[in-house]
Enzyme design. Structure first.
Site, mmCIF file in Angstrom:
data_model
loop_
_atom_site.group_PDB
_atom_site.id
_atom_site.type_symbol
_atom_site.label_atom_id
_atom_site.label_comp_id
_atom_site.label_asym_id
_atom_site.label_seq_id
_atom_site.Cartn_x
_atom_site.Cartn_y
_atom_site.Cartn_z
ATOM 1 C CD GLU A 100 -12.747 -28.848 -8.084
ATOM 2 O OE1 GLU A 100 -13.121 -28.028 -9.240
ATOM 3 O OE2 GLU A 100 -13.546 -27.675 -7.790
ATOM 4 C CE1 TYR A 153 -8.276 -26.701 -8.168
ATOM 5 C CE2 TYR A 153 -9.154 -28.153 -10.096
ATOM 6 C CZ TYR A 153 -9.310 -26.980 -9.230
ATOM 7 O OH TYR A 153 -10.437 -26.277 -9.006
ATOM 8 C CG ASP A 174 -8.171 -23.175 -9.467
ATOM 9 O OD1 ASP A 174 -7.242 -21.894 -8.525
ATOM 10 O OD2 ASP A 174 -9.117 -23.127 -9.866
#
Length: 360
Positions: A42, A125, A143
């Site tokens: 991520e 997020y 996102d």
């Protein structure tokens, strides 16, 4: 009491997950979704294309396979592994967070989004992505992909960048996220936004599991959403870059520890555009006597808020290795460039120049 609206939402969630099961992207971090793997992927994927991340992800894991290894890694090591991904503050914050996890959490990653967001470099997020994918927490990870899907599905006319709009999207998904497969729900929406509900051009609505419940599609207004404010123009900076080398080594300068590209290695440079004669004078004033100087093709690099337009010179200075150098300069071999020193992609055009390729 279950309402018709609840049943509708549940059906839409099932449609999305069925679509994901059949069409999901096969990505290495999804095959082993450990907390560390999810976290690393991520962070790497922020402002970076998936295809660019694949190779870096595998290489990084070979050298730094877990949180303990990251916490104890040398800065030059993890920066070099990050080379080419840009935004180096991301990996520096990952290292800080890994140290904190080792010291405060006994080496175990926190399991909730509320705890994760307290770590350096982990925003809402990323915290939600880790919590949902690695730990099964029903928290939406909103996102750009999820925002775009939501804006079209609901035909929201609100500014997609506004905090209040993000909050509305998060609340929308929080009511609908699968309680049994929250990680897959989030990843399904990521894939939907990345491969179907595209950011530029016409979305591929024929392949969308939500085409029959998407307000923008039903009204034929897909391209009207999301509503995005006009971008501010980037500041342009002109620089002159010097590839100063002899037959075996090239001069590198380490940037200061604050500001753009902090702490990374660069080819020596100066502000403005220097002519060839001005460049020779500049080098001589700094104690160098070039035996040959050749102008390189111009190069450009775009950061988020600034654009560098660079003039380059290939400068041959015999006996570079023997020169006394200030503390923040090194004469690096080709092997050093490949294995030790992190030169950001802003200088990619010069890294690939004939001068560098010719080093012994």
């Amino acid at each position: 009491m279950i309402t018709n609206e609840d049943m509708k939402d549940q059906k839409e969630t099932e449609q999305l997950l069925s679509w994901y099961d059949a069409r999901r992207r096969i990505l290495p971090w999804r095959e082993e979704p450990t907390p560390y793997h999810v976290w690393l992927s991520e962070i790497m994927l922020q402002q970076t294309r998936v295809e660019a991340v694949r190779e870096h992800y595998a290489r990084f894991l070979r050298e730094i396979p877990d949180i303990h290894a990251l916490a104890s890694a040398d800065e030059d090591c993890y920066l070099k592994l990050w080379e080419g991904l840009g935004y180096y503050s991301r990996i520096r914050n990952m290292h800080k967070a890994a140290v904190e996890i080792e010291e405060r959490c006994g080496g175990e990653m926190p399991k909730t989004a509320e705890e994760l967001v307290r770590l350096p470099g982990i925003g809402e997020y990323t915290a939600a992505a880790i919590a949902s994918i690695a730990f099964g927490q029903p928290v939406p990870s909103v996102d750009g992909n999820l925002l775009r899907v939501w804006a079209r599905k609901t035909a929201s006319a609100d500014n997609i960048k506004a905090p209040a709009t993000v909050k509305s999207a998060r609340a929308y998904y929080a009511e609908r996220i699968s309680r049994t497969r929250p990680g897959d729900y989030n990843q399904a929406l990521m894939d939907l936004g990345a491969t179907v509900c595209l950011p530029k051009g016409q979305p591929d609505c024929d392949r969308c599991p939500w085409s029959r419940c998407c307000s923008a599609h039903l009204d034929g207004r897909e391209l009207d959403f999301p509503v995005v404010p006009a971008k501010a123009s980037r500041r342009v900076e002109k620089r002159t870059v010097f590839i100063i080398h002899d037959s075996s080594r090239v001069l590198l300068h380490r940037r200061g520890d604050k500001g753009l590209l902090a702490g990374l290695w660069e080819f020596p440079s100066t502000e403005g555009v220097l002519t060839k004669s001005s460049a020779v004078q500049f080098l001589q004033e700094h104690g160098l006597k070039p035996t040959e100087i050749r102008k390189l093709p111009p190069a450009k690099h775009v950061f988020s808020h600034v654009e560098w337009r660079m003039t380059g010179y290939d400068v041959f200075a015999d006996g570079l290795s023997a020169l006394p150098l200030p503390e923040d300069y090194v004469a690096a071999s080709r092997t050093d460039l490949e294995e030790i020193y992190t030169v950001p992609s802003a200088f990619a055009a010069f890294l690939n120049s004939e001068a560098i390729r010719s080093l012994l």
